[in-house]
Design a protein around this motif. Structure first.
Motif, short mmCIF file in Angstrom:
data_model
loop_
_atom_site.label_atom_id
_atom_site.label_comp_id
_atom_site.label_asym_id
_atom_site.label_seq_id
_atom_site.Cartn_x
_atom_site.Cartn_y
_atom_site.Cartn_z
N SER A 240 -27.63 13.20 8.52
CA SER A 240 -28.24 14.52 8.68
C SER A 240 -28.50 14.79 10.15
O SER A 240 -28.90 13.89 10.90
CB SER A 240 -29.53 14.62 7.88
N PHE B 127 -30.30 17.94 12.42
CA PHE B 127 -31.05 19.19 12.41
C PHE B 127 -31.53 19.54 13.81
O PHE B 127 -31.95 18.66 14.54
CB PHE B 127 -32.28 19.09 11.50
N GLY C 271 -28.97 23.31 9.12
CA GLY C 271 -28.81 21.88 9.34
C GLY C 271 -27.47 21.39 8.82
O GLY C 271 -26.87 21.96 7.91
N CYS D 111 -36.49 18.49 3.28
CA CYS D 111 -35.13 18.97 3.50
C CYS D 111 -34.50 19.31 2.15
O CYS D 111 -34.81 18.68 1.14
CB CYS D 111 -34.29 17.91 4.19
N THR E 218 -31.52 23.16 4.79
CA THR E 218 -32.82 23.59 5.29
C THR E 218 -33.69 22.37 5.54
O THR E 218 -33.67 21.42 4.76
CB THR E 218 -33.50 24.51 4.25
N CYS E 219 -34.43 22.41 6.63
CA CYS E 219 -35.36 21.32 6.94
C CYS E 219 -36.59 21.92 7.61
O CYS E 219 -36.46 22.81 8.46
CB CYS E 219 -34.70 20.29 7.85
#
Length: 178
Positions: free
Chosen positions: A173, A175, A27, A60, A48-49
């Motif tokens: 963000s 993702f 992400g 996240c 990371t999510c």
């Protein structure tokens, strides 16, 4: 024959359970605290999510030392003086995407309210934002923007540079989860 049917049913149920969560380890999170005096912007592409597709729970994580700046000295100051990355190595968000319906997603972005707890620099803050979510070729795309204040997280800005750092930091963000 009964054993084959039973085996297929077990495999199918296991596969459907696995589909309850989608995730990414690549992400992108960008934060910007620029002012007219100075550009202060950094990005990580290793956040990371994970999302639970049945209830909209989301978590996240980003490691502070993974953020990259244009100027190496800014990166050093960020990690050592402001974020104290050795002491507080990560930032996390844990929350829920309200009224999330994974099966109803399409290629057109839909707005969802996302609420949760942002933890950074050893402090927590409840945050609410709008997440734009849609299906894309590589999976499910989630984009969200948070606006926070360094003071909310106990991050002290020395008076010498306070005019060079925005009072409100924008965290974006992006993702694509599979």
């Amino acid at each position: 024959m009964k054993k084959l049917v039973l085996l297929l049913l077990i495999c199918a149920s296991t596969a459907s359970l696995a589909q309850d969560k989608i995730l990414t380890k690549t992400g992108k999170i960008t934060f910007e605290a620029s002012t007219a005096l100075e550009e202060i912007k950094a990005t990580t592409t290793s956040a990371t999510c994970i999302v639970n597709t049945t209830n909209g729970d989301i978590a996240c994580l980003a490691l502070q030392k993974s953020f990259r700046f244009k100027v190496a000295l800014m990166e050093e100051h960020y990690n050592e003086n402001y974020m104290e990355s050795d002491k507080f190595p990560k930032a996390t968000f844990k929350g829920n995407i309200e009224k999330f319906n994974y099966r109803a997603l399409s290629g057109s972005a839909q707005d969802f309210t996302m609420k949760g707890i942002l933890e950074m620099h050893g402090k927590t803050k409840e945050v609410t934002t709008v997440a734009k979510i849609r299906k894309v070729e590589g999976g499910t795309e989630i984009k969200a923007v948070f606006k926070v204040s360094p003071q909310d997280f106990g991050i002290e800005i020395p008076s010498v540079v306070k005019d060079k750092i925005a009072k409100t930091v924008e965290i974006t963000s992006e993702f694509v989860l599979k």
